[in-house]
Design an enzyme around this catalytic site. Structure first.
Site, short mmCIF file in Angstrom:
data_model
loop_
_atom_site.label_atom_id
_atom_site.label_comp_id
_atom_site.label_asym_id
_atom_site.label_seq_id
_atom_site.Cartn_x
_atom_site.Cartn_y
_atom_site.Cartn_z
N THR A 41 75.47 83.47 11.20
CA THR A 41 76.70 82.81 10.72
C THR A 41 76.56 82.40 9.26
O THR A 41 77.50 82.55 8.47
CB THR A 41 77.00 81.58 11.59
OG1 THR A 41 77.24 82.00 12.93
CG2 THR A 41 78.22 80.83 11.08
N HIS A 44 77.13 85.37 7.08
CA HIS A 44 78.56 85.67 6.96
C HIS A 44 79.20 84.77 5.90
O HIS A 44 80.00 85.24 5.07
CB HIS A 44 79.27 85.47 8.30
CG HIS A 44 79.01 86.53 9.31
ND1 HIS A 44 79.47 87.82 9.17
CD2 HIS A 44 78.34 86.50 10.49
CE1 HIS A 44 79.10 88.54 10.22
NE2 HIS A 44 78.41 87.76 11.03
#
Length: 245
Positions: A41, A44
């Site tokens: 995450t 990202h």
């Protein structure tokens, strides 16, 4: 002031900044961060892809996997005190909505994820609600203790169904998949078959107990599993790669 790693603008990269120390609410626990770990995450968000753009509002202190030492507690906190060694849930649940009241806090209707929807743990300090804190054994090194959050995800996924005495296939041997290999083996799987395209990760899967490791670039995975299970195939499949292909 404290140092924090911040997604400052809707573009690639992070910035190391000095930020005000967060205020402590009555039900809050102030934690000195001892270690953090990097999740997909975070990558990202760093790269600012379409997923990050749809979830994150800048500026934001990033990071959600961490452990630390309690340095101060709010006046209504009863379970923790200064000096406690802790880790935390990354999902801040409200404990008031219907899923929360039914014991399904992981699908809280008002959920906020630290480092995604509210300031996170890539900082010298973080304040968390008491309900989201877990006491950690003192002999667990910080670089291991910080991994309890992703380990918890793997435990939840792997044990969503019965794995004992089952043939379990894990596709994707990143950290989450490797955790799943170890969990399934520990919980009595008849066999654990790990699938990945990187030999380094397959070697780690073997170290963690995988009975068979398979690289789809080098073999027919379906045929190999059919042979290993006497034609029955895998009883349980844990898809941990995130690869749409």
């Amino acid at each position: 002031m404290m140092k924090a790693l911040v997604k400052e603008a809707p573009e690639a990269g992070f910035t190391l900044l000095a930020k005000p120390i967060p205020q402590l609410p009555v039900d809050g626990v102030r934690i000195r961060v001892l270690a953090t770990s990097i999740c997909g995450t975070d990558l990202h968000i760093y790269n600012w892809d379409a997923w990050a753009a749809s979830k994150v509002t800048t500026p934001l202190t990033v990071g959600h996997e961490f452990c630390g030492e309690v340095i101060e507690v709010g006046e209504k906190v009863t379970r923790f005190e200064a000096g406690d060694y802790v880790a935390a849930e990354s999902h801040i649940f409200c404990d008031q909505c219907r899923p929360c009241r039914a014991g399904q806090r992981h699908i809280c209707e008002n959920e906020k994820i630290i480092g995604v929807q509210r300031d996170g743990a890539f900082a010298e300090q973080i304040v968390m609600p008491e309900r989201c804190i877990w006491r950690t054994p003192a002999d667990l090194p910080p670089e291991i203790a910080t991994l309890q959050e992703p380990l918890g995800n793997s435990v939840h996924a792997t044990l969503a169904g019965e794995v004992s005495r089952r043939h379990v296939m894990v596709t994707g041997c990143g950290p989450t998949g490797l955790f799943a290999v170890a969990i399934a083996k520990t919980c009595g799987a008849a066999s654990v078959m790990a699938v990945d395209v990187q030999q380094y990760r397959l070697n780690l899967a073997t170290e963690l107990g995988a009975d068979q490791v398979l690289n789809p670039l080098e073999c027919d995975v379906v045929a190999e599993i059919q042979t290993a299970t006497e034609g029955r195939g895998a009883d349980v499949v844990l898809e941990m790669s995130g690869n749409e292909k």
